[in-house]
Enzyme design. Structure first.
Site, PDB file in Angstrom:
ATOM      1  N   HIS A 180       5.055  -2.066  12.806  1.00 19.20           N
ATOM      2  CA  HIS A 180       4.175  -1.610  11.598  1.00 19.20           C
ATOM      3  C   HIS A 180       2.797  -2.351  11.984  1.00 19.20           C
ATOM      4  CE1 HIS A 180       2.274   0.155   8.182  1.00 19.20           C
ATOM      5  NE2 HIS A 180       1.964  -0.864   7.920  1.00 19.20           N
ATOM      6  N   THR A 208      14.300  -0.574   5.212  1.00 16.00           N
ATOM      7  CA  THR A 208      15.163  -0.475   4.210  1.00 16.00           C
ATOM      8  C   THR A 208      14.576   0.846   3.576  1.00 16.00           C
ATOM      9  OG1 THR A 208      13.254  -1.866   2.968  1.00 16.00           O
ATOM     10  CG2 THR A 208      14.998  -2.966   3.667  1.00 16.00           C
ATOM     11  N   ARG A 240       8.736   9.368  10.893  1.00 12.49           N
ATOM     12  CA  ARG A 240       9.418  10.235   9.863  1.00 12.49           C
ATOM     13  C   ARG A 240       9.970   9.092   8.806  1.00 12.49           C
ATOM     14  NH1 ARG A 240      12.224  15.943  10.885  1.00 12.49           N
ATOM     15  NH2 ARG A 240      11.331  16.266   8.787  1.00 12.49           N
ATOM     16  N   GLY A 272       4.952   6.394  23.345  1.00 11.83           N
ATOM     17  CA  GLY A 272       5.921   5.663  23.714  1.00 11.83           C
ATOM     18  C   GLY A 272       5.466   4.449  24.599  1.00 11.83           C
ATOM     19  N   GLU A 277      12.746   1.344   1.151  1.00 11.61           N
ATOM     20  CA  GLU A 277      11.498   1.413   0.559  1.00 11.61           C
ATOM     21  C   GLU A 277      10.588   1.360   1.871  1.00 11.61           C
ATOM     22  OE1 GLU A 277       8.610  -1.379  -2.348  1.00 11.61           O
ATOM     23  OE2 GLU A 277      10.755  -1.731  -2.362  1.00 11.61           O
ATOM     24  N   LEU A 278       9.601   1.918   1.882  1.00 11.55           N
ATOM     25  CA  LEU A 278       8.446   2.127   2.848  1.00 11.55           C
ATOM     26  C   LEU A 278       8.073   0.837   3.348  1.00 11.55           C
ATOM     27  CD1 LEU A 278       7.354   4.202   4.928  1.00 11.55           C
ATOM     28  CD2 LEU A 278       5.630   4.397   3.306  1.00 11.55           C
ATOM     29  N   ASP A 279       8.211   0.275   4.570  1.00 13.48           N
ATOM     30  CA  ASP A 279       7.525  -1.006   4.960  1.00 13.48           C
ATOM     31  C   ASP A 279       7.788  -2.168   4.209  1.00 13.48           C
ATOM     32  OD1 ASP A 279       6.400   0.653   7.126  1.00 13.48           O
ATOM     33  OD2 ASP A 279       4.595   1.244   5.967  1.00 13.48           O
ATOM     34  N   ASN A 312      11.489  -1.983  12.585  1.00 12.32           N
ATOM     35  CA  ASN A 312      10.279  -1.196  12.731  1.00 12.32           C
ATOM     36  C   ASN A 312       9.142  -1.899  12.983  1.00 12.32           C
ATOM     37  OD1 ASN A 312       8.706   1.326  12.257  1.00 12.32           O
ATOM     38  ND2 ASN A 312       7.796   0.411  10.567  1.00 12.32           N
ATOM     39  N   SER A 317       3.129  -6.200  12.520  1.00 11.80           N
ATOM     40  CA  SER A 317       4.517  -6.980  12.018  1.00 11.80           C
ATOM     41  C   SER A 317       5.899  -5.948  12.178  1.00 11.80           C
ATOM     42  CB  SER A 317       4.405  -6.738  10.367  1.00 11.80           C
ATOM     43  OG  SER A 317       3.324  -7.311   9.977  1.00 11.80           O
TER      44      SER A 317
END
Length: 234
Positions: free
Chosen positions: A127, A159, A109, A27, A161-163, A125, A154
């Site tokens: 990344h 969405t 997850r 965190g 679809e992953l990343d 997110n 980034s």
């Protein structure tokens, strides 16, 4: 952006942006947001934190700041909570908190399209790579093995679809010849701690529009096209 400038810019927002944060680990990025919120440098209210791990240190950080926490790690039998069960409880908790923005900060997850589509707020997110390169895991080692000259992190719209969602912002740095995966990770994490609050500030002040992240009217705008880039000199 220096703290004084960040705080001055933050005052432009009419009311705090209600933010919910999903976490899985230490965190450190959550702590950056807590510190900025408490200092008045970010016009946000962190309304709650959801962790899918009961041993995540992020829980302690949230508790110390008196932020509501939902730990969705195990079911009554003691088994790890399945993703469908997690999503059912997480969706109910988010609906109760009614955030304006949901931030995945070190959340590990993969979420279903149904959960994402029915979330009560836009979801972003963080990344650890310069998308669209190096989606998924082990990004730092993969960048080194590929001989990349630049690496970074980034923030993108989540969405199914992953990343793969629209990339909003990126922080970039030069890869040193002596970098290992661990040293590169540490350097990128420093960039994350700058990129995340900066991006949320841009969202809070409507400079980044999550309802139209591709900016269909880009030719009419005086702002640069997304992703906005932050160059790091570390």
């Amino acid at each position: 952006m220096p703290d004084d400038n960040l705080k001055s810019f933050a005052k432009k927002s009419a009311k705090p942006l209600r933010v919910a944060v999903l976490v899985s680990g230490s965190g450190s990025n959550l702590q950056v947001l807590i510190n900025a919120m408490q200092a008045g440098a970010l016009p946000i209210e962190i309304v709650g934190v959801i962790s899918n791990r009961e041993d995540a240190y992020a829980i302690t950080r949230a508790n110390d700041a008196a932020i509501p926490v939902a730990v969705l790690s195990h079911v009554a039998s003691g088994k790890r909570m399945g993703i469908k069960t997690f999503e059912t409880h997480a969706s109910a908790q988010l609906s109760a908190w009614q955030p304006d923005l949901i931030v995945l900060a070190g959340f590990m997850r993969v979420l279903s399209s149904a959960f994402i589509d029915n979330a009560p707020a836009p979801m972003i997110n963080l990344h650890p790579a310069l998308l669209p390169a190096y989606k998924g895991l082990d990004t730092h080692q993969r960048a080194i093995q590929a001989g990349e000259r630049h690496h970074g992190c980034s923030i993108h719209v989540v969405t199914a679809e992953l990343d793969a969602g629209a990339v909003l912002t990126q922080a970039l740095l030069e890869v040193n010849q002596k970098d290992t995966a661990d040293s590169l990770q540490a350097r990128v994490q420093k960039g994350e701690h700058q990129l995340l609050p900066w991006t949320i500030l841009l969202i809070a002040n409507s400079i980044i529009d999550l309802n139209n992240p591709h900016d269909d009217d880009a030719e009419l705008s005086c702002l640069p096209a997304l992703p906005l880039k932050l160059w790091l000199n570390d």
